[in-house]
Design an enzyme around this catalytic site. Structure first.
Site, PDB file in Angstrom:
ATOM      1  N   GLU A  38     -14.991   3.188   9.954  1.00 36.55           N
ATOM      2  CA  GLU A  38     -15.532   4.249  10.800  1.00 36.55           C
ATOM      3  C   GLU A  38     -15.434   5.614  10.135  1.00 36.55           C
ATOM      4  O   GLU A  38     -14.489   5.894   9.407  1.00 36.55           O
ATOM      5  CB  GLU A  38     -14.763   4.333  12.119  1.00 36.55           C
ATOM      6  CG  GLU A  38     -14.795   3.089  12.962  1.00 36.55           C
ATOM      7  CD  GLU A  38     -13.984   3.239  14.235  1.00 36.55           C
ATOM      8  OE1 GLU A  38     -13.917   2.265  15.009  1.00 36.55           O
ATOM      9  OE2 GLU A  38     -13.407   4.350  14.470  1.00 36.55           O
ATOM     10  N   TYR A  98      -9.594   7.229  19.912  1.00 35.92           N
ATOM     11  CA  TYR A  98     -10.662   6.622  19.122  1.00 35.92           C
ATOM     12  C   TYR A  98     -10.686   5.097  19.216  1.00 35.92           C
ATOM     13  O   TYR A  98     -11.458   4.451  18.517  1.00 35.92           O
ATOM     14  CB  TYR A  98     -10.581   7.138  17.688  1.00 35.92           C
ATOM     15  CG  TYR A  98     -10.958   8.603  17.649  1.00 35.92           C
ATOM     16  CD1 TYR A  98     -12.261   9.001  17.433  1.00 35.92           C
ATOM     17  CD2 TYR A  98     -10.008   9.590  17.938  1.00 35.92           C
ATOM     18  CE1 TYR A  98     -12.619  10.339  17.467  1.00 35.92           C
ATOM     19  CE2 TYR A  98     -10.361  10.927  17.984  1.00 35.92           C
ATOM     20  CZ  TYR A  98     -11.672  11.295  17.752  1.00 35.92           C
ATOM     21  OH  TYR A  98     -12.035  12.623  17.818  1.00 35.92           O
ATOM     22  N   TYR A 121      -9.328 -10.938  10.720  1.00 34.80           N
ATOM     23  CA  TYR A 121      -9.530 -11.585   9.425  1.00 34.80           C
ATOM     24  C   TYR A 121      -9.652 -13.089   9.641  1.00 34.80           C
ATOM     25  O   TYR A 121      -8.797 -13.705  10.270  1.00 34.80           O
ATOM     26  CB  TYR A 121      -8.372 -11.264   8.480  1.00 34.80           C
ATOM     27  CG  TYR A 121      -8.304  -9.801   8.112  1.00 34.80           C
ATOM     28  CD1 TYR A 121      -9.313  -9.211   7.369  1.00 34.80           C
ATOM     29  CD2 TYR A 121      -7.234  -9.001   8.521  1.00 34.80           C
ATOM     30  CE1 TYR A 121      -9.267  -7.855   7.036  1.00 34.80           C
ATOM     31  CE2 TYR A 121      -7.170  -7.656   8.185  1.00 34.80           C
ATOM     32  CZ  TYR A 121      -8.192  -7.096   7.442  1.00 34.80           C
ATOM     33  OH  TYR A 121      -8.150  -5.761   7.125  1.00 34.80           O
ATOM     34  N   GLN A 155       0.815  -1.216   0.000  1.00 39.73           N
ATOM     35  CA  GLN A 155       0.000   0.000   0.000  1.00 39.73           C
ATOM     36  C   GLN A 155       0.849   1.266   0.000  1.00 39.73           C
ATOM     37  O   GLN A 155       0.319   2.371   0.036  1.00 39.73           O
ATOM     38  CB  GLN A 155      -0.912  -0.003   1.228  1.00 39.73           C
ATOM     39  CG  GLN A 155      -1.909  -1.144   1.250  1.00 39.73           C
ATOM     40  CD  GLN A 155      -2.633  -1.273   2.575  1.00 39.73           C
ATOM     41  OE1 GLN A 155      -2.463  -0.466   3.485  1.00 39.73           O
ATOM     42  NE2 GLN A 155      -3.460  -2.300   2.695  1.00 39.73           N
ATOM     43  N   HIS A 165      -0.838  -0.164   5.658  1.00 39.59           N
ATOM     44  CA  HIS A 165      -1.348   0.842   6.604  1.00 39.59           C
ATOM     45  C   HIS A 165      -0.423   2.045   6.790  1.00 39.59           C
ATOM     46  O   HIS A 165       0.023   2.361   7.886  1.00 39.59           O
ATOM     47  CB  HIS A 165      -1.647   0.191   7.962  1.00 39.59           C
ATOM     48  CG  HIS A 165      -2.752  -0.802   7.934  1.00 39.59           C
ATOM     49  ND1 HIS A 165      -3.357  -1.279   9.071  1.00 39.59           N
ATOM     50  CD2 HIS A 165      -3.369  -1.425   6.903  1.00 39.59           C
ATOM     51  CE1 HIS A 165      -4.305  -2.154   8.751  1.00 39.59           C
ATOM     52  NE2 HIS A 165      -4.316  -2.261   7.418  1.00 39.59           N
TER      53      HIS A 165
END
Length: 353
Positions: A226, A236, A247, A74, A132
């Site tokens: 979210e 949070y 997963y 990513q 991430h």
């Protein structure tokens, strides 16, 4: 929390309306960030490591001057933001000792080259792996830069501690200095640039017009994406609380809520993999003013969320027949919406009524 679940399960589905999509540019390699240039052109970052300028006539120009990138998984060249004084802000995955981390820099665009390069931020620590990184960049009218950061997947427990940048939002002055009124400036052992903590992987962030509120969304694990109103010093919850699961199944944390942790304003179960978001301000789409528009990768749609105050009350799914992963959503000065689709043959699309 019960109200949130009720909204999730029984949210009003608004009627789908006629929309027009025009391809502005095609053959893009996993486009990620988009900036609308004052001359009518576009600046587009491609995750594998190419920065393109598309002029008002549609001609492509490759912009030189990029730093070394960790273009794996990513990671790569990520978000873009353009300031009124001509600075181009870029986020990217930076290689280094221990692996890679999200970095942010700014430069000026001069004859299709980035010049006057200034490194503003480095995520610490660097971590092995390609997942991430986040990240979105948000510039404010009063001179601040918000950066959203991922937990780097393998280090999720560190999203709950203040001695690192994993799973955090960061607030800086636009030149990289730490603001004196950041919430953890005087907290022993805390990194002073941290604005909020307990996040997983934030790939959408935007300011709410008029209020200057920072809103962001993040990928949940298996379920539990979210939308959050990001407030200074708030936690949070990730990975202590989540609406998702491991997963393949399995509980994460202590449940869906816990004292001292800030609840989301909206959740998606199953996951849509949100990416990109903006509050609509224009008049081209009648009745959309103040609505929150979110792209979906896995969900392959554009989501229109309606608000009542700070509460999201309904969702409309748009462009469901497009069949493409929507990475980025921007509003243009003409009130049209500009979308990037994420693939090896991605497109820049213009959406009008």
């Amino acid at each position: 929390m019960l109200r949130l679940l009720a909204l999730l399960l029984f949210s009003l589905v608004l009627p789908v309306r006629a929309l027009t999509l025009t391809t502005v540019a095609g053959d893009l390699r996993h486009p990620w960030g988009l900036a609308l240039l004052p001359d009518g052109g576009y600046l587009i970052s491609e995750r594998p490591g190419r920065l393109l300028r598309i002029d008002a006539g549609g001609k492509r120009h490759i912009v030189s001057g990029l730093p070394p990138l960790a273009a794996t998984g990513q990671g790569g060249l990520l978000d873009l933001a353009l300031d009124d004084d001509g600075w181009v802000y870029l986020s990217y995955s930076e290689p280094g000792d221990g692996g890679a981390g999200t970095a942010v820099a700014r430069a000026r665009l001069q004859k299709d080259a980035l010049v006057d390069w200034q490194l503003l931020f480095r995520q610490q620590p660097k971590v092995a792996g390609g997942a991430h990184f986040g990240s979105r960049l948000v510039l404010t009218e009063d001179g601040y830069l918000f950066i959203t950061l991922g937990d780097r997947y393998t280090e999720r427990e560190r999203a709950q501690t203040l001695d690192n940048h994993l799973g955090k939002t960061v607030r800086l002055h636009k030149d990289g200095r730490v603001p004196a009124d950041n919430p953890f400036v005087t907290t022993p052992g805390a990194l002073p640039e941290i604005w909020s903590l307990g996040h997983r992987n934030m790939q959408g962030a935007t300011l709410r017009p008029g209020s200057q509120q920072l809103w962001a969304h993040e990928h949940g694990p298996q379920g539990g994406d979210e939308v959050n109103l990001i407030l200074p010093g708030h936690n949070y919850g990730w990975p202590k609380v989540t609406f998702g699961e491991e997963y393949g199944g399995g509980k994460i944390g202590v449940g869906q809520s816990a004292p001292g942790l800030t609840a989301p304003r909206w959740i998606w179960v199953p996951s849509i993999a949100p990416s990109g978001m903006t509050f609509y301000q224009g008049t081209l789409f009648k009745g959309w003013q103040g609505d929150l528009l979110v792209g979906a990768l896995r969900g392959q749609a554009l989501l229109r969320l309606r608000l009542d105050g700070d509460t999201i009350v309904s969702q409309e799914r748009l462009l469901t027949d497009l069949g493409e992963r929507i990475r980025t959503v921007k509003e243009g000065p003409d009130g049209a919406l500009y979308l990037l689709t994420d693939s090896g043959n991605g497109r820049l699309l213009k959406l009008t009524p």
